[in-house]
Design a protein around this motif. Structure first.
Motif, short mmCIF file in Angstrom:
data_model
loop_
_atom_site.label_atom_id
_atom_site.label_comp_id
_atom_site.label_asym_id
_atom_site.label_seq_id
_atom_site.Cartn_x
_atom_site.Cartn_y
_atom_site.Cartn_z
N ARG A 34 0.91 -1.24 -0.14
CA ARG A 34 0.16 -0.08 0.04
C ARG A 34 0.74 1.23 -0.06
N GLU A 35 1.82 1.22 0.64
CA GLU A 35 2.78 2.46 0.80
C GLU A 35 3.49 2.72 -0.31
N ASN A 36 3.66 1.89 -1.07
CA ASN A 36 4.38 2.02 -2.53
C ASN A 36 3.58 2.40 -3.63
N LEU A 37 1.96 2.36 -3.23
CA LEU A 37 0.87 2.50 -4.72
C LEU A 37 0.93 4.05 -4.76
N PRO A 38 1.05 4.36 -6.29
CA PRO A 38 0.98 5.65 -6.72
C PRO A 38 -0.49 6.20 -6.67
N LYS A 39 -1.05 7.48 -7.02
CA LYS A 39 -2.24 7.52 -7.33
C LYS A 39 -2.44 7.53 -8.73
N SER A 40 -1.52 7.82 -9.52
CA SER A 40 -1.56 7.61 -11.06
C SER A 40 -0.28 6.64 -11.39
N ALA A 41 -0.63 5.91 -12.54
CA ALA A 41 0.15 4.83 -12.71
C ALA A 41 0.07 4.55 -14.34
N LYS A 42 1.02 3.91 -15.00
CA LYS A 42 0.97 3.50 -16.20
C LYS A 42 0.98 1.85 -16.25
N LEU A 43 -0.06 1.64 -17.32
CA LEU A 43 -0.10 0.32 -17.63
C LEU A 43 0.68 -0.20 -18.98
N VAL A 53 -3.49 5.33 -15.81
CA VAL A 53 -4.54 5.00 -15.28
C VAL A 53 -4.52 5.70 -13.79
N GLU A 54 -5.82 5.92 -12.97
CA GLU A 54 -5.71 6.37 -11.80
C GLU A 54 -5.82 5.23 -10.98
N LEU A 55 -5.20 5.03 -9.65
CA LEU A 55 -5.43 4.02 -8.66
C LEU A 55 -5.73 4.75 -7.42
N GLU A 56 -7.19 4.58 -7.27
CA GLU A 56 -8.20 5.00 -6.39
C GLU A 56 -8.02 4.16 -5.09
N ASP A 57 -7.94 4.94 -3.97
CA ASP A 57 -8.33 4.52 -2.64
C ASP A 57 -9.62 4.38 -2.31
N MET A 58 -10.28 3.21 -2.26
CA MET A 58 -11.84 3.09 -1.95
C MET A 58 -12.25 2.86 -0.52
N GLY A 59 -11.22 2.83 0.29
CA GLY A 59 -11.45 2.48 1.68
C GLY A 59 -11.40 0.94 2.27
N ASP A 60 -11.16 0.76 3.24
CA ASP A 60 -11.31 -0.95 3.60
C ASP A 60 -10.21 -1.62 2.79
N GLU A 61 -9.02 -1.14 2.70
CA GLU A 61 -8.10 -1.95 2.00
C GLU A 61 -8.41 -2.26 0.49
N GLU A 62 -9.11 -1.40 -0.15
CA GLU A 62 -9.63 -1.66 -1.25
C GLU A 62 -9.23 -0.59 -2.22
N PHE A 63 -8.01 -0.94 -3.09
CA PHE A 63 -7.58 -0.03 -4.16
C PHE A 63 -8.33 -0.64 -5.65
#
Length: 249
Positions: A34-43, A53-63
């Motif tokens: 989790r601490e390494n996950l960016p808010k924006s990424a490339k596929l 793509v956007e990498l969105e934190d949806m809460g409750d350990e769900e990205f």
């Protein structure tokens, strides 16, 4: 002080249900990195082409991959029953993506490749295919290789009125035919009451396939207190001719 992450941790996803505008990352992967996950990424695919793509934190350990995921899946011609492996390049916010067809073979993809036809009259995901990839497994996605046919579903609001049955499970339980029975019986502990649920078949032509639990499913959910954002196991018991539904802890 946290441990240093692998340089290329990885996870896989199987497209069992309808394609959507987002893709959820496995909980175990999120917990570890989790601490390494960016808010924006490339596929990035094997040809070197990339998608933002956007990498969105949806809460409750769900990205989830959100904005940009729909374009990526459309451009590469992603289809149901395909198997994706994501390799996360820690430090440069890039995920290398490989796509495998139901046959288990990787397909070469580019923006000019809208998907290739495949021989899918029987989609099978074998347990050895899963374990051969030494990564963290998202349990909701695997049709288990057990004594009884079974599959797992991470219940979401769009399952409120109907639930799509995994094809492998339907084949093993004798439901994947126009001549098969039109209803199933569900049981949920602890009362083990029987709940008849009608099946809605949609077999226009191979390799397309869809089998839904329809009428009776909403009542079963309500009366037994099934909750969204929980994982449930569906297991066919041949001796009793029922499908047992259990909450996965």
């Amino acid at each position: 002080m946290g441990r240093k992450p692998k340089s290329r941790p990885s996870f896989y996803k199987v497209i069992f249900n309808e394609l959507t505008n987002h893709l959820r990352l496995p909980h175990v992967f999120v917990q570890k990195y989790r601490e390494n996950l960016p808010k924006s990424a490339k596929l990035r695919i094997s040809s070197g082409e990339t998608w933002n793509v956007e990498l969105e934190d949806m809460g409750d350990e769900e990205f989830c991959f959100t904005r940009g995921w729909t374009k990526f899946s459309a451009d590469i011609g992603l289809k149901m029953w395909e198997f994706l492996v994501f390799y996360f390049n820690v430090g440069n916010s890039t995920f290398d993506v490989s796509v495998y067809g139901p046959s288990g073979c990787e397909r070469q993809i580019s923006t000019r490749d809208k998907g290739s036809d495949s021989d899918e009259d029987e989609v099978v995901l074998l347990s050895q295919d899963v374990t051969s990839i030494n990564h963290n497994i998202d349990p909701q996605l695997v049709a288990q290789e057990e004594a009884h046919p079974q599959f797992q579903i991470y219940l979401k609001p769009h399952h409120r009125s109907r639930l799509t049955i995994h094809k492998k499970f339907a084949l093993a339980a004798g439901l994947a035919s126009r001549k098969s029975r039109k209803a199933v019986v569900l049981q949920y502990p602890p009362d083990q009451r029987c709940w008849p649920v009608l099946l809605d078949h949609d077999f226009p032509k191979l390799p397309y396939f869809r089998l839904d639990m329809a009428r009776g499913w909403p009542e079963f959910m309500k009366k037994n207190g099934l909750k969204f954002m929980k994982t449930y196991l569906f297991e066919y018991i041949p001796d009793k001719n029922v499908i047992e539904v259990k909450l996965v802890n």
